[in-house]
Design an enzyme around this catalytic site. Structure first.
Site, PDB file in Angstrom:
ATOM      1  N   TYR A 142      17.145  67.234  -6.639  1.00 45.01           N
ATOM      2  CA  TYR A 142      18.564  67.277  -6.293  1.00 45.01           C
ATOM      3  C   TYR A 142      18.701  66.938  -4.825  1.00 45.01           C
ATOM      4  CZ  TYR A 142      23.258  69.282  -5.529  1.00 45.01           C
ATOM      5  OH  TYR A 142      24.578  69.486  -5.197  1.00 45.01           O
ATOM      6  N   ASP A 236      13.484  64.120   1.501  1.00 40.59           N
ATOM      7  CA  ASP A 236      14.587  65.077   1.519  1.00 40.59           C
ATOM      8  C   ASP A 236      13.983  66.462   1.785  1.00 40.59           C
ATOM      9  OD1 ASP A 236      17.306  66.013  -0.754  1.00 40.59           O
ATOM     10  OD2 ASP A 236      16.521  66.930   1.071  1.00 40.59           O
ATOM     11  N   LYS A 264      20.294  73.374   5.655  1.00 39.99           N
ATOM     12  CA  LYS A 264      19.957  74.776   5.415  1.00 39.99           C
ATOM     13  C   LYS A 264      19.463  75.482   6.682  1.00 39.99           C
ATOM     14  CE  LYS A 264      19.110  73.919   0.517  1.00 39.99           C
ATOM     15  NZ  LYS A 264      20.130  74.706  -0.211  1.00 39.99           N
TER      16      LYS A 264
HETATM   17  P1  KE4 Z   1      24.109  70.849   0.569  1.00 45.45           P
HETATM   18  O1  KE4 Z   1      25.084  69.681   0.514  1.00 45.45           O
HETATM   19  O2  KE4 Z   1      24.326  71.822  -0.562  1.00 45.45           O
HETATM   20  O3  KE4 Z   1      24.062  71.512   1.959  1.00 45.45           O
HETATM   21  O4  KE4 Z   1      22.613  70.258   0.389  1.00 45.45           O
HETATM   22  C1  KE4 Z   1      22.348  69.463  -0.729  1.00 45.45           C
HETATM   23  C2  KE4 Z   1      20.862  69.462  -0.987  1.00 45.45           C
HETATM   24  C3  KE4 Z   1      20.121  68.352  -0.633  1.00 45.45           C
HETATM   25  N1  KE4 Z   1      18.783  68.310  -0.825  1.00 45.45           N
HETATM   26  C4  KE4 Z   1      18.129  69.355  -1.382  1.00 45.45           C
HETATM   27  C5  KE4 Z   1      16.649  69.264  -1.580  1.00 45.45           C
HETATM   28  C6  KE4 Z   1      18.846  70.526  -1.766  1.00 45.45           C
HETATM   29  O5  KE4 Z   1      18.170  71.553  -2.328  1.00 45.45           O
HETATM   30  C7  KE4 Z   1      20.221  70.589  -1.561  1.00 45.45           C
HETATM   31  C8  KE4 Z   1      21.055  71.786  -1.966  1.00 45.45           C
HETATM   32  N2  KE4 Z   1      20.350  72.844  -2.588  1.00 45.45           N
HETATM   33  C9  KE4 Z   1      21.105  73.616  -3.575  1.00 45.45           C
HETATM   34  C10 KE4 Z   1      20.225  74.720  -4.160  1.00 45.45           C
HETATM   35  N3  KE4 Z   1      18.923  74.271  -4.543  1.00 45.45           N
HETATM   36  C11 KE4 Z   1      22.352  74.172  -2.977  1.00 45.45           C
HETATM   37  C12 KE4 Z   1      22.960  75.337  -3.710  1.00 45.45           C
HETATM   38  C13 KE4 Z   1      24.360  75.017  -4.153  1.00 45.45           C
HETATM   39  O6  KE4 Z   1      24.593  73.881  -4.614  1.00 45.45           O
HETATM   40  O7  KE4 Z   1      25.196  75.925  -4.035  1.00 45.45           O
END
Ligand code: KE4
Length: 421
Positions: A142, A236, A264
């Site tokens: 993701y 990523d 994060k």
């Molecule tokens: P954000 O746009 O949510 O800050 O980051 C996206 C993203 C990009 N790359 C990786 C590897 C990620 O894990 C994420 C976001 N992680 C999820 C949980 N695994 C966010 C939780 C949520 O969507 O509320």
């Protein structure tokens, strides 16, 4: 104080699904979400007066623990100087310097406001630099909710079992090629079939199908294939950056990606993302270059202050000690559940772990999906009832932090011992 149930009922009339990010709704584990009144260290405190040992830790950012005193005080002081200037400030320079110094593959960096913005921008840069359109991603990974990345995605997309999502034009998805994680032959075949691949984007340690580690040679192979075919390798590291090591997964596995995405942890709980990499690529970004990307609150002085305080504390932190404590805890937890006759596969690295309720190794999305999701939902509910907050999805990870005490871990193991399966 209204209860979680009352708040959720009202929230659902005002916010889609009652939450501002889908996975928080706890739908896949058959529960309603708990509303949090405050958090400190390793704990969440719900509006209903319950205390929970937290292993979600805001989905990764809170490696120092919630409400870390140094980070909190720094952010408070920054707030008194104004929340946002719309002009450059010293903290942005200091933050860029800290990121460049920490992450081996980053020579120049641009701050944004989320991991999604970071990966979207990195892909646009790769497409602009190469003049090509396609992107290779891996099933179960993701990279945020950008259109290009929602094919065969992990995290919430996997949690809700949606193949992609309406609203993403077919022409967009057409440029997204997917391969199984750890399958170099599949990636080589995609390159043989398409001369239009701008980038391969990969979580160097996958955290959105549960935790899946790169097979020996996988990341090296991606580096070779992208170099051979004139595509950019994008790491990523939104989860792994400053988590698996201070220098990220690339410093652990010794890979030199062209671009790296962060998020994060670097915001210390504030909305921060970043993308960076080789200077010759980053100099193509506006206003130095011709590839546009912008953001009203990018490099926000309060977020930069909190992020800097976080990185400063982490630069002195005992990562090896936390990894060892996490590993011992994870092994003990898996043993407790196996002793009940439950099928358990444990994947662990540094302060990240996932217990899959399956008896086969989990090395990609297909094997991750053999995990018994109904059993996970029961486990989630049992642990929550015993004061332990796990991810409300089997396709997410559990995170420890420098704030988790032995008492927290012992309480979690004790709760698992009373799980009936
Ligand atoms: P954000 O746009 O949510 O800050 O980051 C996206 C993203 C990009 N790359 C990786 C590897 C990620 O894990 C994420 C976001 N992680 C999820 C949980 N695994 C966010 C939780 C949520 O969507 O509320």
């Amino acid at each position: 104080m209204p209860t979680s149930a009352e708040l959720f009922a009202k929230a659902r009339t005002l916010i889609p699904g009652g939450v501002n990010s889908p996975v928080r709704a706890c739908k896949s584990v058959g529960r309603d979400p708990l509303f949090i009144a405050r958090a400190a260290g390793s704990k969440l405190f719900t509006v209903d007066g319950d205390e929970l040992v937290d292993f979600v830790m805001s989905w990764g950012p809170m490696l120092l623990g919630h409400a870390h005193p140094g980070v909190t005080e720094t952010a408070r002081t920054a707030m008194l100087k104004g929340a946002s200037y719309g002009a450059p400030c010293p903290a942005e320079v200091a933050m860029a310097e800290a990121v460049v110094a920490a992450v081996p593959g980053i020579e120049m960096v641009r701050m944004v406001n989320s991991g999604t913005e970071a990966t979207m921008s990195a892909l646009r840069l790769a497409r602009g630099v190469t003049g090509k359109s396609a992107v290779v991603k891996f099933e179960g990974c993701y990279h945020g909710h950008g259109d290009a990345f929602l094919a065969a995605a992990g995290s919430g997309v996997a949690t809700f079992g949606i193949p992609g999502t309406p609203g993403v034009p077919e022409d967009t998805v057409r440029h997204t090629l997917t391969a199984p994680y750890n399958d170099l032959d599949a990636v080589a075949a995609l390159f043989e079939a398409s001369g239009d691949i701008a980038a391969v984007i990969v979580e160097p340690v996958a955290g959105n199908m549960g935790l899946v580690l790169p097979a020996p040679g996988f990341l090296e192979g991606l580096r070779d294939l992208t170099a051979k075919h004139g595509a950019l390798l994008i790491f990523d590291e939104v989860i792994t950056g400053f988590r698996v090591a201070y220098g990220g997964a690339q410093s652990v596995f010794g890979i030199d990606p062209d671009l790296t995405c962060l998020g994060k942890i670097i915001g210390g709980g504030f909305p921060v993302g970043a993308y960076g990499g080789k200077r010759r690529f980053m100099q193509r970004i506006s206003p130095e270059g011709d590839i546009y990307q912008a953001g009203t609150l990018s490099g926000n002085p309060v977020a930069m202050a909190a992020g800097l305080a976080t990185l400063l504390a982490l630069s002195k932190a005992d990562y090896a000690g936390l990894a060892a404590r996490t590993q011992s805890f994870a092994i003990a937890l898996a043993d407790i559940l196996r002793a009940k006759g439950l099928p358990v596969t444990l994947n662990h690295i540094a302060s990240i772990l996932t217990l899959f309720f399956t008896d086969q190794p989990v090395t990609d999305f297909a094997s991750a999906k053999t995990s018994d999701s109904a059993l996970y939902a029961r486990f989630y509910g049992h642990m929550r009832a015993h004061g332990v907050n796990l991810a409300p999805s089997g396709f997410e990870c559990a995170f420890t932090s420098f704030a988790h005490t032995d008492a927290d871990l012992d309480k979690t193991l004790a709760a698992a011992r009373s799980f009936a399966g």
